[in-house]
Write a protein that holds these residues in place. Structure first.
Motif, short mmCIF file in Angstrom:
data_model
loop_
_atom_site.label_atom_id
_atom_site.label_comp_id
_atom_site.label_asym_id
_atom_site.label_seq_id
_atom_site.Cartn_x
_atom_site.Cartn_y
_atom_site.Cartn_z
N GLU A 157 0.93 -1.43 0.65
CA GLU A 157 0.07 -0.19 0.15
C GLU A 157 1.10 1.77 -0.01
O GLU A 157 0.61 2.31 -0.89
N ARG A 158 1.71 0.87 0.74
CA ARG A 158 2.69 2.45 1.01
C ARG A 158 3.41 2.60 -0.81
O ARG A 158 3.80 4.05 -1.33
N ARG A 159 4.06 1.53 -1.24
CA ARG A 159 4.73 1.54 -2.21
C ARG A 159 3.47 1.83 -3.52
O ARG A 159 4.23 2.80 -4.78
N LYS A 160 2.64 1.86 -3.65
CA LYS A 160 1.65 1.87 -4.21
C LYS A 160 1.73 3.81 -4.15
O LYS A 160 1.06 4.64 -5.06
N ARG A 161 1.57 3.82 -3.14
CA ARG A 161 0.91 5.63 -3.14
C ARG A 161 2.38 6.99 -3.46
O ARG A 161 2.12 7.51 -3.45
N GLY A 162 3.83 5.49 -3.05
CA GLY A 162 4.90 6.33 -3.38
C GLY A 162 4.57 6.96 -4.86
O GLY A 162 5.01 7.25 -5.88
N GLU A 163 4.42 5.32 -5.92
CA GLU A 163 3.96 5.11 -7.09
C GLU A 163 4.12 6.15 -8.05
O GLU A 163 3.84 6.95 -8.81
N ALA A 164 3.02 6.16 -6.81
CA ALA A 164 1.42 7.39 -7.44
C ALA A 164 1.85 8.54 -7.09
O ALA A 164 1.67 9.84 -8.15
N VAL A 165 2.68 9.35 -5.90
CA VAL A 165 3.03 10.27 -6.17
C VAL A 165 4.28 10.69 -7.37
O VAL A 165 4.33 12.14 -7.93
N VAL A 166 5.05 9.76 -7.63
CA VAL A 166 5.71 9.69 -9.25
C VAL A 166 5.43 9.29 -9.65
O VAL A 166 5.29 11.01 -11.17
N ARG A 167 4.50 9.44 -10.80
CA ARG A 167 3.59 9.24 -11.71
C ARG A 167 2.71 11.13 -11.20
O ARG A 167 3.00 11.68 -12.88
N SER A 168 2.22 11.43 -10.58
CA SER A 168 2.27 12.48 -10.56
C SER A 168 2.67 13.72 -10.99
O SER A 168 2.52 14.88 -11.56
N LEU A 169 4.19 13.94 -9.84
CA LEU A 169 4.90 15.01 -10.86
C LEU A 169 5.77 14.51 -12.07
O LEU A 169 6.93 14.96 -12.45
N ASN A 170 5.73 13.24 -12.53
CA ASN A 170 6.83 13.27 -14.14
C ASN A 170 5.61 13.08 -15.06
O ASN A 170 5.42 11.87 -15.90
N ASN A 171 4.52 13.96 -14.41
CA ASN A 171 3.19 13.39 -15.72
C ASN A 171 2.83 12.36 -16.65
O ASN A 171 3.23 11.64 -17.68
N GLY A 172 2.62 10.93 -15.27
CA GLY A 172 2.18 10.50 -15.79
C GLY A 172 3.09 8.75 -15.57
O GLY A 172 3.00 7.33 -15.58
N ALA A 173 4.07 9.03 -15.82
CA ALA A 173 5.31 8.09 -15.66
C ALA A 173 5.75 7.90 -14.79
O ALA A 173 6.44 8.70 -13.81
N PRO A 174 6.79 7.08 -14.82
CA PRO A 174 7.58 5.99 -13.36
C PRO A 174 8.37 6.99 -13.38
O PRO A 174 9.28 8.12 -15.12
N GLN A 175 9.70 6.60 -12.81
CA GLN A 175 10.53 7.82 -12.85
C GLN A 175 11.69 7.15 -13.38
O GLN A 175 12.07 5.45 -12.95
N GLN A 176 12.77 7.08 -14.21
CA GLN A 176 13.77 5.63 -14.69
C GLN A 176 15.02 6.05 -14.17
O GLN A 176 14.31 4.16 -14.23
N ALA A 177 15.34 6.31 -12.88
CA ALA A 177 16.22 5.90 -12.48
C ALA A 177 16.03 4.80 -11.41
O ALA A 177 16.31 4.06 -10.63
N LEU A 178 14.34 5.18 -11.10
CA LEU A 178 13.66 4.23 -9.81
C LEU A 178 13.70 2.72 -10.43
O LEU A 178 13.68 2.34 -9.59
N GLU A 179 12.75 2.71 -11.56
CA GLU A 179 12.93 1.73 -12.00
C GLU A 179 14.11 1.20 -12.39
O GLU A 179 14.82 -0.37 -12.44
#
Length: 133
Positions: free
Chosen positions: A12-34
């Motif tokens: 749940e916490r990870r999904k919330r973090g993923e949502a934060v990244v997508r909200s800041l990164n124009n809907g995309a995952p953060q490549q460095a994190l991936e």
């Protein structure tokens, strides 16, 4: 008496973090994190769950203020790669180049001119990359 804490799963916490990244990164995952997830999955999950899911998603600051604070903190501590990443997020959510430049000017007082110069160079790279896109 304080309210009892609600236990949340790491997922749940990870999904919330993923949502934060997508909200800041124009809907995309953060490549460095991936990329980190491939070699250092525990570190990627901890970053996503704690730093992003727990800390970054707190309600006390809006995203704009949070990004400006992050840019200033990373610039002042000489962590220009992280500063550049967060400056990109700041641009994505409407912060102007001029406002980011003001952050660089501001950090000359607490962090010194050499840190401000390094930050200005990283911002110049970011601005140039964005103009080429």
């Amino acid at each position: 008496m304080p309210a009892p804490a609600i236990a949340e799963s790491s997922e749940e916490r990870r999904k919330r973090g993923e949502a934060v990244v997508r909200s800041l990164n124009n809907g995309a995952p953060q490549q460095a994190l991936e990329r980190m997830r491939q070699e250092f999955p525990f570190l990627a999950e901890a970053t996503e769950a704690y730093a992003l899911g727990d800390v970054w998603s707190r309600p006390g600051l809006d995203s704009r203020t949070r990004q400006l604070a992050a840019v200033a903190a990373f610039a002042a501590t000489g962590q220009t790669a992280f500063m550049k990443l967060h400056a990109g997020y700041a641009l994505n959510i409407g912060v102007s180049e001029g406002e980011l430049k003001e952050i660089v000017y501001l950090i000359t007082v607490p962090a010194g001119i050499s840190r401000a110069i390094a930050a200005s160079q990283a911002l110049s790279e970011l601005f140039a990359e964005r103009r080429r896109q």
